[in-house]
Design a protein around this motif. Structure first.
Motif: not given
Length: 271
Positions: A31-38, A136-146, A192-198
């Motif tokens: 899930p790491s976003l460090k040093n991410i490359v295509l 796509k996102y300036l502050y991308p969510d942690p991948v596992y959490q997403l 909760g998250n942006r879409q769903v209440d706790a």
């Protein structure tokens, strides 16, 4: 506060009375976003998380079927004095107990597919293109959490509609890693998250961690083994569009099959 919210807790400490489902989860990729490359060759910029949803009422019967297959190919289900674990990588590499010199590998693989195909379980998965997500996102969510948010959103809507509940069962990676992951999931459940209440997540009654082997390696936690195998098959299907024979054994179990895209299988961001 519930003990399982404070520190990583073993499934052995879980009282399943009144719990309808165990959701065993495993991932393919990191899930790491460090040093991410295509990376179009290895596609390491992809991450897949999969939840195998098992009714607690079916656990004993399913456990017996898994052990029947292990007992058929290994004496008492053991190899080198340890319980055989169905680990996707070892099976693919034909290593250890899966060496063709040890067993009839093709026969085992066929019967493993038949076992998974016949087990009464549902699947919900999320595959994330980390490169596109990062760009796509300036502050991308942690991948596992997403990824786990995507899965829990879909499962809890179903559970709440039916008045049911479940616990999450994860493979232990180490105290530090488990604690960090536990905190991420508890945050979703509590706020909760942006879409769903706790309140939508109140049907999740616990989060538990174990290694695939129990202490002494005389017992294994087969729900984690199934999640491992299933997650790899979904990952290969999404990322490489190959290994479709293996994928066909699990695709009918995806939530909302045959129209499972966006339901039983969430791919993010949309291509």
């Amino acid at each position: 506060m519930d003990a399982w919210k404070i520190a990583p807790t073993s499934i052995e400490n879980c009282d399943l009375t009144g719990i309808d489902y165990i959701i065993s989860m495993d991932e393919t990729g990191t899930p790491s976003l460090k040093n991410i490359v295509l990376d179009p060759v290895s596609c390491r910029h992809w991450f897949t998380l999969t939840g195998s949803i098992i009714e607690t009422a079916n656990i004993n019967a399913m456990s017996e079927k898994v052990m029947n297959l292990k007992n058929k190919y290994w004496s008492n289900g053991n190899f080198s004095n340890h319980r055989v674990v169905f680990h996707s990588r070892n099976i693919r590499k034909k290593e250890g107990p899966f060496n063709p010199k040890v067993i009839n590998y093709s026969g085992f693989k066929q019967q493993l597919n038949e076992l998974i195909n016949n087990l009464p379980l549902l699947i919900s998965a999320a595959s994330i293109n980390k490169y596109d997500h990062y760009k796509k996102y300036l502050y991308p969510d942690p991948v596992y959490q997403l990824a786990i948010s995507f899965i829990l959103e879909r499962l809890t809507f179903r559970f709440n509609w039916l008045g049911e509940s479940g616990v999450i069962f994860l493979e232990s990676r180490g105290e530090k890693e488990d604690t960090e992951l536990l905190q991420q999931i508890v945050h979703i459940l509590d706020f909760g998250n942006r879409q769903v209440d706790a309140k939508n997540f109140k049907c999740i009654k616990g989060i538990y961690f174990n290694t695939k082997w129990a202490e002494g390696k005389k017992k294994s936690y087969w729900p984690l083994e199934l999640a491992d195998i299933i997650s790899y098959r979904i990952h290969r299907h999404v990322v490489f569009k190959d290994n479709e024979l293996d994928f066909s054994t699990i695709s009918p179990k995806l939530v909302h099959y045959p129209s499972y895209e966006g339901y039983g299988l969430k791919i993010f961001p949309k291509e």
